[in-house]
Design a protein around this motif. Sequence first.
Motif, PDB file in Angstrom:
ATOM      1  N   TYR A  62     -14.024 -14.375   3.713  1.00 52.52           N
ATOM      2  CA  TYR A  62     -14.620 -12.967   3.888  1.00 52.52           C
ATOM      3  C   TYR A  62     -16.037 -13.106   4.664  1.00 52.52           C
ATOM      4  O   TYR A  62     -16.740 -14.041   4.595  1.00 52.52           O
ATOM      5  CB  TYR A  62     -14.828 -12.268   2.525  1.00 52.52           C
ATOM      6  N   ASP A  92     -20.597  -7.919   5.116  1.00 49.79           N
ATOM      7  CA  ASP A  92     -20.773  -6.408   5.998  1.00 49.79           C
ATOM      8  C   ASP A  92     -22.576  -6.487   6.120  1.00 49.79           C
ATOM      9  O   ASP A  92     -22.948  -5.936   5.067  1.00 49.79           O
ATOM     10  CB  ASP A  92     -20.371  -5.694   4.889  1.00 49.79           C
ATOM     11  N   GLY A 103     -11.921  -0.941   1.632  1.00 51.45           N
ATOM     12  CA  GLY A 103     -13.035  -0.133   1.926  1.00 51.45           C
ATOM     13  C   GLY A 103     -12.646   0.865   3.246  1.00 51.45           C
ATOM     14  O   GLY A 103     -11.303   1.220   3.302  1.00 51.45           O
ATOM     15  N   ASN A 163     -12.793   1.081   6.143  1.00 50.62           N
ATOM     16  CA  ASN A 163     -12.295   0.546   7.386  1.00 50.62           C
ATOM     17  C   ASN A 163     -11.247  -0.092   7.168  1.00 50.62           C
ATOM     18  O   ASN A 163     -10.485  -1.067   7.936  1.00 50.62           O
ATOM     19  CB  ASN A 163     -13.393  -0.331   8.134  1.00 50.62           C
ATOM     20  N   LYS A 206     -10.208  -2.571   5.163  1.00 45.60           N
ATOM     21  CA  LYS A 206     -10.442  -3.979   5.060  1.00 45.60           C
ATOM     22  C   LYS A 206     -10.452  -4.293   3.560  1.00 45.60           C
ATOM     23  O   LYS A 206     -11.249  -3.616   2.826  1.00 45.60           O
ATOM     24  CB  LYS A 206     -11.421  -4.704   5.548  1.00 45.60           C
ATOM     25  N   GLU A 207      -9.981  -5.214   2.893  1.00 47.89           N
ATOM     26  CA  GLU A 207     -10.322  -5.594   1.691  1.00 47.89           C
ATOM     27  C   GLU A 207     -11.908  -6.085   1.450  1.00 47.89           C
ATOM     28  O   GLU A 207     -12.263  -6.959   2.273  1.00 47.89           O
ATOM     29  CB  GLU A 207      -9.498  -6.804   1.075  1.00 47.89           C
ATOM     30  N   THR A 208     -12.580  -5.496   0.465  1.00 48.08           N
ATOM     31  CA  THR A 208     -13.770  -5.895   0.320  1.00 48.08           C
ATOM     32  C   THR A 208     -14.371  -6.353  -1.105  1.00 48.08           C
ATOM     33  O   THR A 208     -13.603  -5.803  -2.093  1.00 48.08           O
ATOM     34  CB  THR A 208     -14.573  -4.511   0.787  1.00 48.08           C
ATOM     35  N   GLU A 245     -16.254  -8.437   3.569  1.00 49.64           N
ATOM     36  CA  GLU A 245     -14.766  -8.057   3.925  1.00 49.64           C
ATOM     37  C   GLU A 245     -13.967  -9.188   4.534  1.00 49.64           C
ATOM     38  O   GLU A 245     -14.465  -9.989   5.151  1.00 49.64           O
ATOM     39  CB  GLU A 245     -15.156  -7.046   5.289  1.00 49.64           C
ATOM     40  N   LYS A 246     -12.656  -8.908   4.058  1.00 56.07           N
ATOM     41  CA  LYS A 246     -11.626 -10.154   4.357  1.00 56.07           C
ATOM     42  C   LYS A 246     -11.244  -9.992   5.713  1.00 56.07           C
ATOM     43  O   LYS A 246     -11.296  -8.950   6.574  1.00 56.07           O
ATOM     44  CB  LYS A 246     -10.520  -9.823   3.456  1.00 56.07           C
TER      45      LYS A 246
END
Length: 213
Positions: free
Chosen positions: A42, A45, A169, A171, A173-175, A211-212
């Motif tokens: 990740y 951010d 999230g 966007n 993306k996994e967060t 974020e991933k």
Amino acid sequence: MRRIAPLAVLALAVVAVPVVIAQAPSGAPGAPDKSRVTAGTYAADAGHTMVVWEVDHLGFSKYTGIFGDVTGTLVIDPANLAAAKVDVTIPVSKVTTASAGLTSHLLRAGKDGGKADFFGAAPADAKFVSTGVTLDDDGDEAKVTGNLTLNGVTKPVTLDVEFHGAGVGMNKKETIGFQAEATIKRSDFGIAYGIPMVSDAVELEIHAAFEKQ
């Protein structure tokens, strides 16, 4: 875990394990659900990760500033949280306070070419690199040890970390989000101006989202 940590860095930075369950706003994409965390790398951010520092000023009040635009990576596997790794960089030159005068003082050059009172006009970025993760017996809290480099000095620092939330999230993306706390002595990093009028101890409170990739 409401006590925080001394000035700087560090880093950011920050974090490294889904741990304690915290409250999330209803309807938010993130939730304090550890099952949402998936293994991988990740990236921090930068717009939503910050290191808040606090010092005691003259025994009358606490004074707070912020380091933002934190960058770096978190490598994590829910099946082996003790192996999580975090490496973050904190741009000291972007320090923010509520006073333009104090911000200028933090970043001004030393008088007549001498040593700066605080960070100086062109401070190097601070950096936190984890060296270990220790979960408590219940697995709901963690201590993340690592090396903090600030003002050209590297010292070991321990962060108390708790999981804030995970999800997808805005966007897409996994967060994963965390909170962390620590306390450092700024004199350990060669920043001794004003001690003891302004406390040597700096409390740090870190809020980080990753974020991933």
